[in-house]
Design a protein around this motif. Structure first.
Motif, short mmCIF file in Angstrom:
data_model
loop_
_atom_site.label_atom_id
_atom_site.label_comp_id
_atom_site.label_asym_id
_atom_site.label_seq_id
_atom_site.Cartn_x
_atom_site.Cartn_y
_atom_site.Cartn_z
N ARG A 159 0.87 -1.17 0.00
CA ARG A 159 0.00 0.00 0.00
C ARG A 159 0.90 1.22 0.00
N SER A 160 0.55 2.18 -0.81
CA SER A 160 1.36 3.39 -0.93
C SER A 160 0.47 4.63 -0.90
N GLN A 161 1.11 5.72 -0.47
CA GLN A 161 0.43 7.01 -0.43
C GLN A 161 1.29 8.04 -1.16
N VAL A 162 0.65 8.80 -2.04
CA VAL A 162 1.35 9.85 -2.78
C VAL A 162 1.80 10.92 -1.80
N THR A 163 3.09 11.27 -1.87
CA THR A 163 3.67 12.27 -0.97
C THR A 163 3.98 13.59 -1.67
N VAL A 164 4.17 13.53 -2.98
CA VAL A 164 4.43 14.74 -3.76
C VAL A 164 3.82 14.56 -5.15
N ALA A 165 3.14 15.59 -5.61
CA ALA A 165 2.54 15.59 -6.95
C ALA A 165 2.63 17.02 -7.48
N ASP A 166 3.80 17.37 -7.95
CA ASP A 166 4.10 18.71 -8.43
C ASP A 166 4.27 18.63 -9.95
N GLU A 167 3.19 18.91 -10.66
CA GLU A 167 3.13 18.66 -12.10
C GLU A 167 4.35 19.22 -12.84
N GLY A 168 4.98 18.34 -13.61
CA GLY A 168 6.14 18.71 -14.40
C GLY A 168 7.44 18.76 -13.63
N ARG A 169 7.37 18.55 -12.30
CA ARG A 169 8.58 18.65 -11.48
C ARG A 169 8.89 17.39 -10.67
N ALA A 170 7.88 16.85 -9.97
CA ALA A 170 8.15 15.71 -9.09
C ALA A 170 6.89 14.93 -8.78
N PHE A 171 7.07 13.63 -8.64
CA PHE A 171 6.00 12.74 -8.22
C PHE A 171 6.62 11.67 -7.33
N GLY A 172 6.03 11.45 -6.16
CA GLY A 172 6.61 10.46 -5.26
C GLY A 172 5.57 9.85 -4.35
N TRP A 173 5.96 8.71 -3.74
CA TRP A 173 5.05 8.01 -2.85
C TRP A 173 5.82 7.29 -1.75
N SER A 174 5.08 6.98 -0.71
CA SER A 174 5.63 6.28 0.44
C SER A 174 4.96 4.91 0.54
N VAL A 175 5.76 3.86 0.51
CA VAL A 175 5.26 2.50 0.65
C VAL A 175 5.14 2.21 2.14
N PRO A 233 2.38 3.18 4.40
CA PRO A 233 3.34 4.27 4.21
C PRO A 233 4.35 4.36 5.37
N GLY A 234 5.48 4.97 5.05
CA GLY A 234 6.51 5.23 6.05
C GLY A 234 7.68 4.28 6.03
N PHE A 235 7.67 3.30 5.10
CA PHE A 235 8.74 2.30 5.07
C PHE A 235 9.77 2.56 3.97
N VAL A 236 9.28 2.92 2.80
CA VAL A 236 10.16 3.16 1.65
C VAL A 236 9.61 4.36 0.89
N LEU A 237 10.49 5.26 0.48
CA LEU A 237 10.09 6.39 -0.36
C LEU A 237 10.59 6.16 -1.78
N TRP A 238 9.74 6.43 -2.73
CA TRP A 238 10.12 6.45 -4.15
C TRP A 238 9.80 7.84 -4.66
N ALA A 239 10.69 8.41 -5.47
CA ALA A 239 10.43 9.74 -6.02
C ALA A 239 11.00 9.83 -7.42
N CYS A 240 10.24 10.50 -8.27
CA CYS A 240 10.70 10.81 -9.62
C CYS A 240 10.71 12.33 -9.74
N LEU A 246 15.20 12.88 -16.02
CA LEU A 246 14.35 12.19 -15.06
C LEU A 246 15.24 11.45 -14.06
N THR A 247 15.04 11.74 -12.79
CA THR A 247 15.77 11.05 -11.72
C THR A 247 14.78 10.23 -10.91
N GLU A 248 15.11 8.96 -10.71
CA GLU A 248 14.31 8.10 -9.84
C GLU A 248 15.14 7.83 -8.59
N ALA A 249 14.54 8.06 -7.44
CA ALA A 249 15.24 7.88 -6.17
C ALA A 249 14.46 6.92 -5.28
#
Length: 158
Positions: free
Chosen positions: A70-86, A88-95, A106-109
Motif C-alpha cells: 500500500r502506498s500514499q502519494v507524498t508529492v505531486a508537483d506537475e512537471g517537477r516531481a511525483f513520489g510516494w511512500s510504501v 506508508p513510512g517504510f520506503v520512499l520512491w520519487a521521480c 528524469l531522476t528516480e530515487a
C-alpha cells in the motif's frame, strides 16, 4: 543493521520529451507494471489519482515471491516531481523532472527508511540483513531498468 539510518539510491536518464509529458507518464501509477522489473501492476483506490494523499496498491513479484504493498502519494508537483511512500513510512520512491536541453532529466530515487528497516528486522530476525540487502540490490538493478523502459515508452509515443 542500525535502524537510525536509511538506505538510498538514485539514477537519472535524459528523455527527449518535455517535463510535463514525463510527469504525465510517471504520475500514472497504473503504468508502473509496464516499466518495473519487480512491480507488475498498480491500481488507485476508488476515486483516487495523482494527488498528494492519494492511496494505491501495488502487486510485486521477485524471485518466485509475490506480495502487495500500500502506498500514499507524498508529492505531486506537475512537471517537477511525483513520489510516494510504501507502507506508508517504510520506503520512499520519487521521480523528479528537470528541464534539460530539448528534453527532461528524469531522476528516480529510492530510500529505505528507518521504520521500514525496523519492520524487516522484526519480521525476518536473523535473516533481516539478507532480506534488506536483496531489496537494495533490487533497487540498484531495477531503477536503471525502469528508467530505460520509461524513456523507451515516452519517446516511442512522442
Amino acid at each position: 543493521m542500525p535502524t537510525s539510518e536509511s538506505l538510498t539510491y538514485s539514477e537519472s536518464i535524459h528523455i527527449d520529451a518535455a517535463p510535463a509529458a514525463v510527469y504525465a507518464a510517471v504520475s500514472d501509477v497504473t503504468r508502473i507494471g509496464e516499466w518495473s522489473p519487480v512491480c507488475r501492476e498498480c491500481w488507485w483506490d476508488e476515486g483516487d489519482g495523482p494527488r498528494v494523499g492519494a492511496m494505491f496498491t501495488g502487486r510485486n513479484v521477485d524471485s518466485g515471491r509475490e506480495w502487495q504493498t500500500r502506498s500514499q502519494v507524498t508529492v505531486a508537483d506537475e512537471g517537477r516531481a511525483f513520489g510516494w511512500s510504501v507502507g506508508p513510512g517504510f520506503v520512499l520512491w520519487a521521480c523528479t523532472m528537470q528541464e534539460s536541453g530539448d528534453g527532461t532529466l528524469l531522476t528516480e530515487a529510492w530510500e529505505f527508511l528507518p521504520a521500514g528497516l525496523a519492520v524487516f528486522e522484526e519480521r525476518f530476525g536473523d535473516e533481516a540483513a539478507a532480506q534488506i540487502a536483496d531489496r537494495e540490490a533490487a533497487a540498484r538493478a531495477g531503477i536503471p531498468a525502469t528508467l530505460a523502459a520509461i524513456k523507451r515508452a515516452i519517446e516511442r509515443s512522442s
